[in-house]
Design an enzyme around this catalytic site. Structure first.
Site, PDB file in Angstrom:
ATOM      1  N   TRP A  32       0.844  -1.206   0.000  1.00 30.84           N
ATOM      2  CA  TRP A  32       0.000   0.000   0.000  1.00 30.84           C
ATOM      3  C   TRP A  32       0.875   1.251   0.000  1.00 30.84           C
ATOM      4  O   TRP A  32       1.918   1.291   0.676  1.00 30.84           O
ATOM      5  CB  TRP A  32      -0.889   0.028   1.241  1.00 30.84           C
ATOM      6  CG  TRP A  32      -2.287  -0.491   1.073  1.00 30.84           C
ATOM      7  CD1 TRP A  32      -3.410   0.250   0.946  1.00 30.84           C
ATOM      8  CD2 TRP A  32      -2.734  -1.858   1.037  1.00 30.84           C
ATOM      9  NE1 TRP A  32      -4.530  -0.563   0.823  1.00 30.84           N
ATOM     10  CE2 TRP A  32      -4.136  -1.854   0.873  1.00 30.84           C
ATOM     11  CE3 TRP A  32      -2.077  -3.091   1.111  1.00 30.84           C
ATOM     12  CZ2 TRP A  32      -4.896  -3.028   0.795  1.00 30.84           C
ATOM     13  CZ3 TRP A  32      -2.818  -4.251   1.033  1.00 30.84           C
ATOM     14  CH2 TRP A  32      -4.210  -4.212   0.877  1.00 30.84           C
ATOM     15  N   TYR A  80      -8.071 -11.054  -0.439  1.00 28.94           N
ATOM     16  CA  TYR A  80      -8.424  -9.634  -0.342  1.00 28.94           C
ATOM     17  C   TYR A  80      -9.480  -9.289  -1.379  1.00 28.94           C
ATOM     18  O   TYR A  80      -9.385  -9.704  -2.543  1.00 28.94           O
ATOM     19  CB  TYR A  80      -7.180  -8.765  -0.567  1.00 28.94           C
ATOM     20  CG  TYR A  80      -7.472  -7.280  -0.430  1.00 28.94           C
ATOM     21  CD1 TYR A  80      -7.517  -6.679   0.821  1.00 28.94           C
ATOM     22  CD2 TYR A  80      -7.745  -6.497  -1.552  1.00 28.94           C
ATOM     23  CE1 TYR A  80      -7.813  -5.328   0.959  1.00 28.94           C
ATOM     24  CE2 TYR A  80      -8.043  -5.137  -1.426  1.00 28.94           C
ATOM     25  CZ  TYR A  80      -8.069  -4.562  -0.172  1.00 28.94           C
ATOM     26  OH  TYR A  80      -8.366  -3.227  -0.043  1.00 28.94           O
ATOM     27  N   ASP A 168     -10.710   5.772   5.393  1.00 28.30           N
ATOM     28  CA  ASP A 168     -11.646   5.074   4.512  1.00 28.30           C
ATOM     29  C   ASP A 168     -13.139   5.232   4.784  1.00 28.30           C
ATOM     30  O   ASP A 168     -13.909   5.444   3.866  1.00 28.30           O
ATOM     31  CB  ASP A 168     -11.336   3.569   4.516  1.00 28.30           C
ATOM     32  CG  ASP A 168      -9.957   3.265   3.964  1.00 28.30           C
ATOM     33  OD1 ASP A 168      -9.236   4.196   3.560  1.00 28.30           O
ATOM     34  OD2 ASP A 168      -9.602   2.076   3.934  1.00 28.30           O
ATOM     35  N   TRP A 357     -12.273   4.158  10.885  1.00 24.25           N
ATOM     36  CA  TRP A 357     -12.005   5.594  10.909  1.00 24.25           C
ATOM     37  C   TRP A 357     -13.171   6.417  11.455  1.00 24.25           C
ATOM     38  O   TRP A 357     -13.243   7.611  11.241  1.00 24.25           O
ATOM     39  CB  TRP A 357     -11.628   6.086   9.501  1.00 24.25           C
ATOM     40  CG  TRP A 357     -10.241   5.670   9.115  1.00 24.25           C
ATOM     41  CD1 TRP A 357      -9.892   4.572   8.390  1.00 24.25           C
ATOM     42  CD2 TRP A 357      -9.002   6.327   9.464  1.00 24.25           C
ATOM     43  NE1 TRP A 357      -8.517   4.492   8.258  1.00 24.25           N
ATOM     44  CE2 TRP A 357      -7.958   5.569   8.904  1.00 24.25           C
ATOM     45  CE3 TRP A 357      -8.686   7.476  10.193  1.00 24.25           C
ATOM     46  CZ2 TRP A 357      -6.606   5.917   9.042  1.00 24.25           C
ATOM     47  CZ3 TRP A 357      -7.347   7.824  10.334  1.00 24.25           C
ATOM     48  CH2 TRP A 357      -6.325   7.052   9.771  1.00 24.25           C
ATOM     49  N   GLU A 400      -3.883  -2.016  14.518  1.00 24.65           N
ATOM     50  CA  GLU A 400      -4.118  -1.043  13.453  1.00 24.65           C
ATOM     51  C   GLU A 400      -4.743   0.235  14.026  1.00 24.65           C
ATOM     52  O   GLU A 400      -4.387   1.338  13.621  1.00 24.65           O
ATOM     53  CB  GLU A 400      -5.069  -1.694  12.428  1.00 24.65           C
ATOM     54  CG  GLU A 400      -5.290  -0.917  11.155  1.00 24.65           C
ATOM     55  CD  GLU A 400      -6.258  -1.632  10.210  1.00 24.65           C
ATOM     56  OE1 GLU A 400      -6.811  -2.696  10.582  1.00 24.65           O
ATOM     57  OE2 GLU A 400      -6.465  -1.112   9.091  1.00 24.65           O
TER      58      GLU A 400
HETATM   59  C1  DGY Z   1      -9.234  -1.627   2.957  1.00 30.54           C
HETATM   60  O1  DGY Z   1      -9.335  -2.687   2.349  1.00 30.54           O
HETATM   61  O2  DGY Z   1      -9.964  -1.312   3.906  1.00 30.54           O
HETATM   62  C2  DGY Z   1      -8.167  -0.710   2.569  1.00 30.54           C
HETATM   63  O3  DGY Z   1      -7.898   0.232   3.534  1.00 30.54           O
HETATM   64  C3  DGY Z   1      -8.461  -0.079   1.261  1.00 30.54           C
HETATM   65  O4  DGY Z   1      -7.364   0.633   0.907  1.00 30.54           O
END
Ligand code: DGY
Length: 434
Positions: A32, A80, A168, A357, A400
């Protein structure tokens, strides 16, 4: 060396994949953009080769037009979503021919990261000659932004997707979602198999995320078309502050390198214009700090978030404005029952201290606020943020994000999202050394 720093080094070495780092195992299995930059700052303290390589591999995926994608899909894994086959960067004629990537970007940290590497380096001559090999690519990236993301020629660039903001699922975007009505897509989420769903965005939020990408794909990620059609078009204070900070670092680095008068002049011109517009357009007098501007709907989004304070990191506010910002920061985010700094206004009904967030404390924003407050002479508050950051990691691990409510930290279970998260480790190392 402290035990915590040793553990941080272990986290970084474990997430290192032979040339680049993943943000954390399972949840984020690729490279990223802004993660890589911040991770490099951590590596610089104990392994400069890895720090340099991290940036080099990121820039290796740069597109011909200077764009740097937010994800470089460096391996084939279906753990993912949405993956390379969804994003289809090949639709853009100038996309990387070497790697599959996304067609969106992230806060452009690379410029200031190079400056950090230089500052930390024990061998400045060697580090500066490394920087010489990559700096033009970063310059090209800034040129991309000012030429393609600033339709009104204001010196402020837009983002067209919430994933470009880095923050996000911020509640700020709820206002944009209210203007949209995307289809109900059918897809299989992967993030919620790795992490508790209550800590991640909802299905309906993902529908919005995917819909914006579909619109961009329909027009082959053409910037002009996106500016014209994307329902999400925001001038984000964090994103623009990071760009301005990086711009300044490029000026300083080119000055050290010498022989780059034209580029330095151009950077100064951008800088002047950007800071001026930033202050004119993004500061809300009523609230007393910076907010987001919705360029699609031509209005300020009047919410206080940790991004509201990020301009301190880039030296944007005047002393008077900084004072007003600090007051809000202390009043809203700095009570003795709170860890600083929640990502969203704790007084708002949209605040959720567990959900990504929408409220939790993030180490990367804390690191920027720590730096910014120091620059403006607020050393007590910056020390508080540093102490809080170290304490939440010490109590819970390298998560995180973290709950901002102190009472939740009693059993060491107030760290959320991914564990052994790279930038939490990297920036902790930097904080310990600062
Ligand atoms: C996610 O997958 O949540 C990432 O932050 C996207 O960039």
């Amino acid at each position: 060396m402290k035990l915590l720093e040793k553990k941080a080094i272990e986290v970084l070495n474990k997430n290192w994949k032979n040339g680049f780092s993943i943000p954390c195992a399972n949840l984020y299995p690729f490279q990223w953009f802004w993660d890589s930059g911040l991770i490099a700052v951590g590596f610089a303290h104990f392994d400069m080769d890895k720090a340099e390589k991290e940036i080099e591999t990121l820039l290796d995926a740069q597109w011909e037009n200077g764009f740097i994608p937010h994800i470089v899909f460096r391996s084939e894994t279906d753990s993912y979503f949405p993956g390379a086959d969804f994003h289809r960067s090949d639709l853009h004629p100038q996309s990387s021919k070497k790697y599959k990537t996304t067609g969106m970007t992230q806060p452009p940290v690379t410029g200031f990261v190079l400056k950090e590497l230089y500052k930390i380096s024990q061998n400045k001559v060697k580090t500066l000659s490394y920087i010489e090999t990559v700096i033009d690519k970063v310059y090209l990236n800034h040129e991309y932004f000012f030429n393609n993301r600033d339709p009104k020629n204001e010196g402020l660039v837009y983002i067209y997707h919430n994933w470009e903001s880095g923050t996000d699922n911020s509640p700020i975007w709820d206002d944009v979602w209210d203007t949209m009505n995307p289809p109900e897509y059918t897809f299989e989420r992967r993030d919620t198999t790795h992490v508790d769903a209550s800590q991640r965005p909802s299905k309906r939020e993902y529908d919005h995320y995917l819909h914006i990408i579909e619109i961009a794909k329909k027009h082959n990620y053409d910037d002009k078309k996106i500016a014209e059609l994307s329902p999400f078009l925001i001038q984000d204070p964090l994103f623009n502050a990071v760009l301005i900070k990086s711009n300044r670092s490029l000026i300083e680095l080119y000055t050290l390198i010498g022989n780059n008068k034209d580029k330095i002049k151009q950077l100064h011109d951008w800088q002047e214009k950007s800071i001026k517009s930033f202050n004119n357009k993004l500061f809300d007098e009523e609230i007393g700090t910076y907010v987001h501007y919705d360029l699609r709907n031509e209005k300020l989004l009047k919410y206080v978030s940790s991004s509201s304070f990020s301009p301190l990191f880039a030296g944007i506010p005047t002393k008077e404005r900084a004072m007003s910002m600090v007051k809000i920061m202390i009043d809203k985010f700095g009570g003795s029952h709170q860890y600083m700094c929640a990502s969203f206004d704790p007084d708002s009904e949209r605040f959720n201290p567990k959900k990504y967030w929408r409220g939790p404390v993030w180490v990367n924003l804390n690191w920027m606020l720590y730096r910014g407050l120091n620059e403006y002479g607020y050393s007590d508050l910056s020390e508080r943020i540093k102490k809080d950051t170290i304490e939440i990691i010490e109590k819970n691990g390298f998560y995180e994000y973290f709950d901002s409510r102190k009472e939740m930290h009693k059993n060491g279970k107030a760290g959320y999202g991914g564990n052994n998260f790279s930038w939490s480790a990297a920036l902790l190392i930097d904080l310990i050394h600062s």
